[in-house]
Scaffold this motif. Structure first.
Motif, mmCIF file in Angstrom:
data_model
loop_
_atom_site.group_PDB
_atom_site.id
_atom_site.type_symbol
_atom_site.label_atom_id
_atom_site.label_comp_id
_atom_site.label_asym_id
_atom_site.label_seq_id
_atom_site.Cartn_x
_atom_site.Cartn_y
_atom_site.Cartn_z
ATOM 1 N N ASP A 188 0.810 -1.161 -0.067
ATOM 2 C CA ASP A 188 0.005 -0.015 -0.037
ATOM 3 C C ASP A 188 0.962 1.157 -0.037
ATOM 4 O OD1 ASP A 188 -2.249 -1.635 -0.045
ATOM 5 O OD2 ASP A 188 -2.772 -1.298 2.078
ATOM 6 N N LEU A 189 2.089 1.279 -0.532
ATOM 7 C CA LEU A 189 3.074 2.425 -0.937
ATOM 8 C C LEU A 189 2.429 3.029 -2.209
ATOM 9 C CD1 LEU A 189 4.677 0.509 1.002
ATOM 10 C CD2 LEU A 189 6.764 2.252 0.140
ATOM 11 N N SER A 190 2.769 4.315 -2.492
ATOM 12 C CA SER A 190 2.441 4.902 -3.664
ATOM 13 C C SER A 190 3.428 4.580 -4.572
ATOM 14 C CB SER A 190 1.933 6.301 -3.510
ATOM 15 O OG SER A 190 3.284 6.979 -3.118
ATOM 16 N N ASP B 286 5.697 6.261 -5.805
ATOM 17 C CA ASP B 286 6.849 7.262 -5.567
ATOM 18 C C ASP B 286 7.438 7.173 -4.174
ATOM 19 O OD1 ASP B 286 6.652 8.327 -8.203
ATOM 20 O OD2 ASP B 286 5.274 9.855 -7.522
ATOM 21 N N ASP B 287 6.713 6.378 -3.335
ATOM 22 C CA ASP B 287 7.079 6.449 -1.881
ATOM 23 C C ASP B 287 8.151 5.251 -1.720
ATOM 24 O OD1 ASP B 287 6.118 8.383 -0.644
ATOM 25 O OD2 ASP B 287 4.211 7.651 -0.548
ATOM 26 N N ARG B 288 9.009 5.052 -0.782
ATOM 27 C CA ARG B 288 9.903 3.887 -0.341
ATOM 28 C C ARG B 288 9.992 3.728 1.261
ATOM 29 N NH1 ARG B 288 9.200 3.694 -4.934
ATOM 30 N NH2 ARG B 288 10.588 3.184 -6.521
ATOM 31 N N VAL B 289 10.131 2.598 1.633
ATOM 32 C CA VAL B 289 10.545 2.531 2.996
ATOM 33 C C VAL B 289 12.086 1.999 3.088
ATOM 34 C CG1 VAL B 289 10.391 1.012 4.984
ATOM 35 C CG2 VAL B 289 8.269 1.689 3.750
ATOM 36 N N PHE B 290 12.749 2.860 4.194
ATOM 37 C CA PHE B 290 14.286 2.493 4.454
ATOM 38 C C PHE B 290 14.228 1.477 5.490
ATOM 39 C CE2 PHE B 290 14.135 6.325 1.838
ATOM 40 C CZ PHE B 290 15.599 6.432 1.469
ATOM 41 N N HIS B 291 14.615 0.210 5.216
ATOM 42 C CA HIS B 291 14.351 -0.823 6.004
ATOM 43 C C HIS B 291 15.696 -1.282 6.747
ATOM 44 C CE1 HIS B 291 12.927 -4.638 7.561
ATOM 45 N NE2 HIS B 291 14.123 -5.233 7.613
ATOM 46 N N VAL C 234 13.119 0.081 -0.065
ATOM 47 C CA VAL C 234 11.977 -1.011 -0.412
ATOM 48 C C VAL C 234 10.939 -0.369 -0.979
ATOM 49 C CG1 VAL C 234 10.793 -2.935 0.434
ATOM 50 C CG2 VAL C 234 12.913 -2.366 1.684
ATOM 51 N N ALA C 235 10.228 -0.991 -2.093
ATOM 52 C CA ALA C 235 9.125 -0.274 -2.782
ATOM 53 C C ALA C 235 8.071 -1.198 -2.402
ATOM 54 C CB ALA C 235 9.508 -0.208 -4.360
ATOM 55 N N ASP C 236 6.861 -0.544 -2.801
ATOM 56 C CA ASP C 236 5.608 -1.478 -2.683
ATOM 57 C C ASP C 236 5.727 -2.882 -3.258
ATOM 58 O OD1 ASP C 236 2.800 -1.455 -2.099
ATOM 59 O OD2 ASP C 236 2.282 -1.482 -4.325
ATOM 60 N N ARG C 237 5.257 -3.949 -2.383
ATOM 61 C CA ARG C 237 5.155 -5.224 -2.759
ATOM 62 C C ARG C 237 6.382 -5.877 -2.605
ATOM 63 N NH1 ARG C 237 -0.380 -6.242 -6.714
ATOM 64 N NH2 ARG C 237 -1.773 -5.048 -5.276
ATOM 65 N N GLN C 238 7.484 -5.181 -2.105
ATOM 66 C CA GLN C 238 8.739 -5.899 -2.097
ATOM 67 C C GLN C 238 8.866 -6.421 -0.541
ATOM 68 O OE1 GLN C 238 11.561 -3.109 -3.330
ATOM 69 N NE2 GLN C 238 11.178 -3.446 -5.517
ATOM 70 N N ALA C 239 9.726 -7.437 -0.380
ATOM 71 C CA ALA C 239 9.709 -8.126 0.807
ATOM 72 C C ALA C 239 11.358 -8.124 1.307
ATOM 73 C CB ALA C 239 9.199 -9.570 0.919
ATOM 74 N N VAL C 240 11.503 -8.187 2.726
ATOM 75 C CA VAL C 240 12.788 -8.342 3.224
ATOM 76 C C VAL C 240 12.698 -9.501 4.340
ATOM 77 C CG1 VAL C 240 14.544 -7.209 4.826
ATOM 78 C CG2 VAL C 240 13.051 -5.888 3.370
ATOM 79 N N TYR D 119 1.962 3.551 4.634
ATOM 80 C CA TYR D 119 2.100 2.361 4.052
ATOM 81 C C TYR D 119 1.465 1.272 5.054
ATOM 82 C CZ TYR D 119 6.221 2.328 7.257
ATOM 83 O OH TYR D 119 7.167 2.204 8.359
ATOM 84 N N ALA D 120 1.765 -0.077 4.671
ATOM 85 C CA ALA D 120 1.291 -1.115 5.831
ATOM 86 C C ALA D 120 2.378 -2.140 5.444
ATOM 87 C CB ALA D 120 -0.041 -1.678 5.505
ATOM 88 N N PHE D 121 2.471 -3.201 6.124
ATOM 89 C CA PHE D 121 3.265 -4.054 5.946
ATOM 90 C C PHE D 121 2.663 -5.818 6.516
ATOM 91 C CE2 PHE D 121 5.120 -2.713 9.892
ATOM 92 C CZ PHE D 121 5.507 -3.669 10.608
ATOM 93 N N VAL D 122 2.930 -6.712 5.876
ATOM 94 C CA VAL D 122 2.479 -8.186 6.274
ATOM 95 C C VAL D 122 3.805 -8.652 6.869
ATOM 96 C CG1 VAL D 122 1.781 -10.202 5.440
ATOM 97 C CG2 VAL D 122 1.014 -8.210 4.615
ATOM 98 N N TRP D 123 3.542 -9.146 8.181
ATOM 99 C CA TRP D 123 4.956 -9.727 8.744
ATOM 100 C C TRP D 123 4.310 -11.289 8.965
ATOM 101 C CZ3 TRP D 123 2.610 -11.676 13.279
ATOM 102 C CH2 TRP D 123 1.670 -10.884 13.800
ATOM 103 N N ALA D 124 5.324 -11.965 8.967
ATOM 104 C CA ALA D 124 5.431 -13.462 9.251
ATOM 105 C C ALA D 124 6.471 -14.055 9.524
ATOM 106 C CB ALA D 124 5.003 -14.108 7.761
#
Length: 272
Positions: free
Chosen positions: A204-206, A208-213, A226-232, A248-253
């Motif tokens: 749910d990132l736009s 142009d947005d990124r997450v610095f993980h 990290v961009a939308d629908r990318q995993a770490v 944004y949101a994130f799925v954790w597992a």
């Protein structure tokens, strides 16, 4: 198509080039139209994958060359979350409708298929020693747990789908965290859990947005963009935290030695 990722030593992160960090820990190509794609990590033997059915129904691949069995869930359990528009998952022929961010737990021994012209299913499987019933978990039906604060730019809501309570699993845990508008940080302060591997999928990132993980041991962290629908993939020895440039949101597992959600070790920001 499935990739295999091998375990990495903690010290390797400190000296790795950016490209090496991405090759080892970033999963950036799970969602291809009309395909099921996956990554098998030797860290706690987890499989993470994406299925984008479009006009076709897609079966969960066995990937026998990697898993060594004729059916994906012969010795595994599965968590599914729809990160696209509504679709459905077939489990032994039974249909489970999933809207955006709805989840599904599938027990060991089942056959699974994905369908929905605009759906995008993220899934995680882990080794299972026990069998538990398939259970749908609607996002709107989960009581969110407020975490963090607006003052710390870390206000967020934790949606626990499978976390060692209520919904029983062998060792798999998963859920969704939604970062509040105006906040940027997830999992801050960070923590470690030496007995479990965790994977974050950012959603749910736009465009142009990124997450610095942040990843690595406390005192020696590095980062991935990290961009939308990318995993770490976060090994047990690594912190896992990040800051986004927009909402944004994130799925954790998680999977590992146990499924006690509170089995973790806090890390103070001063120790980063």
């Amino acid at each position: 198509m499935i990739q295999v990722r091998y375990s990495a030593a903690p010290s390797s992160v400190e000296t790795a080039r950016a490209a090496e960090l991405r090759d080892n820990f970033l999963v950036d190509d799970l969602f291809r139209a009309g395909e099921v794609r996956g990554v098998y990590t030797h860290d706690d033997r987890m499989v993470v994958g994406g299925a984008v059915p479009q006009s076709e129904q897609l079966a969960l691949p066995a990937w026998t060359e990697v898993l060594g069995v004729p059916s994906h869930l012969e010795r595994r359990e599965l968590g599914v979350i729809n990160v696209g528009d509504p679709g459905h998952v077939l489990v032994d022929g039974e249909k489970f409708e999933l809207g955006h961010l709805d989840g599904l737990y599938v027990g060991r021994g089942c056959e699974v298929a994905f369908a929905g012209p605009r759906a995008a299913f993220y899934f995680v499987s882990a080794a299972a020693a026990t069998t538990h019933p398939t259970t749908r978990v609607g996002h709107s039906e989960v009581e969110p747990v407020p975490v963090g604060s607006a003052r710390g730019a870390s206000e967020r809501h934790l949606f626990r789908y499978a976390w060692g309570s209520d919904l029983k699993t062998s060792e798999l845990q998963f859920g969704v965290t939604v970062v509040a508008d105006g906040s940027v940080w997830n999992t801050m302060p960070p923590h470690l859990h030496d007995r479990r591997t965790e994977v974050y999928l950012y959603v749910d990132l736009s465009a142009d947005d990124r997450v610095f993980h942040l990843l690595g041991r406390p005192g020696a962290t590095r980062h991935l963009v990290v961009a939308d629908r990318q995993a770490v993939i976060s090994p047990p020895w690594s912190v896992h935290s990040g800051a986004g440039t927009g909402s944004y949101a994130f799925v954790w597992a998680m999977a590992g030695e146990n499924n006690d959600y509170t089995d973790l070790f806090p890390v103070a920001p001063a120790d980063l």
